[in-house]
Scaffold this motif. Sequence first.
Motif: not given
Length: 567
Positions: A59-69, A72-82
């Motif tokens: 289990v890992r934890f990726s860098g955190r982004h503000a994910c307002e609906w 872009w934050g949701l895409v950035a979070a998905t990119q970094e975690a992927s």
Amino acid sequence: MKSGTLGFVMLCHTALDRAAQVARHWAERDCPVVIHVDKRVKRRAHDGLVKALGDLKNVRFSGRHACEWGTWGLVAATQEASELILRDFPGVRHVYLASGSCLPLRPVEELVRYLDERPKTDFIESVTTEDVGWTIGGLDVERFTLRFPFSWRRQRRLFDGYVRLQRRLGFRRRIPTGIVPHLGSQWWCLTRRTLSAILDNPDREETDAYFRRVWIPDESYFQTLVRQVSGNVESRSLTLSKFDFQGKPHIFYDDHLQILRRSDCFVARKIWPHADKLYRTFLTDDHASQTAEPNPGKIDRLFAKAIERRTKGRAGLYMQSRHPNENWENGRTAAPYSVFEGFADVFENFELWMSKTTGTRVHGHLFAPGKVEFAGGEAVYNGALSDNAMLRDYNPKSFLTNLLWNTRGERQCFQHGPGDLQALNWFMAGDPNAQISVISGAWAIPLFRSNRNFGDIRRDAAELQKIEAEFLNILRSPWVKARVRTWTLAEFVENPMEPLQTIVDEISPRSMRRLTEVPRLTDLTGFGQFLQNLRNQGMQPVLMGDFPATGELRPSNPRRGRPYLVK
């Protein structure tokens, strides 16, 4: 099960305790998990989640982004975690994107086996903007061609105003060469090859700069780019997610257990955090295994019915918990009913005769100014409806709809006239359940029979005629849905039998018998002269038809000859 061939990326922002349960469930079954926690979540809660899963090596934890609906934050979070899961777990062949409110519905082994049988297939809903039919808010291709500097949720007026301004000015952003906009569900399962190709694209910087200004990019970024790099796309999600008519996700509760099982899907969202039964049932290895193809369409009928019930309700029912928007209701009233205007003036004891002939409940003037004239002189009627006019007039529409709901199975009939409350004229005219029969000008008969000062009679006649004329204009509107019949007083008196037979046949279509008894007509001797006197006083009666000033109109003989047999 092949160890580590399937990895999960989880985007979490609430109910972190449930997210920890699901992440542990996957990780303990040799599925690596990378978790992204919304930057807006408090540090203490984030650290608690890290500690709760600290014993799991995959289990890992990726860098955190503000994910307002919608941003872009949701895409950035998905990119970094992927990127993290591809780097740290080289054995992963498929990456499954899930949320913290997702719940596995089938054993992980089944999902791994399903993907191993399709090693080169990407599962992501990806539809061109011309073909998509589920966008809510009026923006499809404009998501890609306008600018959205304001938050849709926090700055709604600025958001809408700026969209209108760009439309008015004809502003359009240039879509980069090679990009064909596609839309689809945020939740996907992509192969390592496809995901790596998207993240390692040499033009990624330019592509990301463009999509940062796209509205709701998490529903379009991967959905668009997968078409450029994948050789085998199945345009569907393996995650069960249902949305209501406003585009909001349905939330699954404990009583949805059987529905979730019937879907045969591998994962579902959005699960209520307190659905203990669902988490207890599906996060164990002893629930039934199956090999069926995921088929969320099996439960579409139930959701369609739920949406219809939510938006329209049951015919004529206005519940405490839900009052439908204007003209959204599933039928304005619960049952057919009949409205008679002028009949009680033309006939003696009309209510009693109609009730006896048709077997219906026939009221007097329900909207009379003094009181509600319920059948039989009742003071309180079905559903504790009072005959108090003040209570009725507080909400006349609810009074009528409640009366019809409370008496379902028994047709209601009532009298109406220009001297009654007129607030429901448009409502009844637009109600397909209403049968409205009007003898225009019949309101003059009570004035004719009254022994009042003729000046007062003339003023009342002018006022009543004006009110009835407005009602008749409503009944002639192209928007009318009620079954409407109108006669002038003169033409009705000349032949009353045929209209009565038509009305009775419509109320009681099964009887289909000829009338053998009709109510007695009011004596109209001198009525023509009365109308002439109104004219002489300066009031022009126009709704009664042609009554001769001298002589009287005579009704045609309603009786038919005795039937006979031809042999």
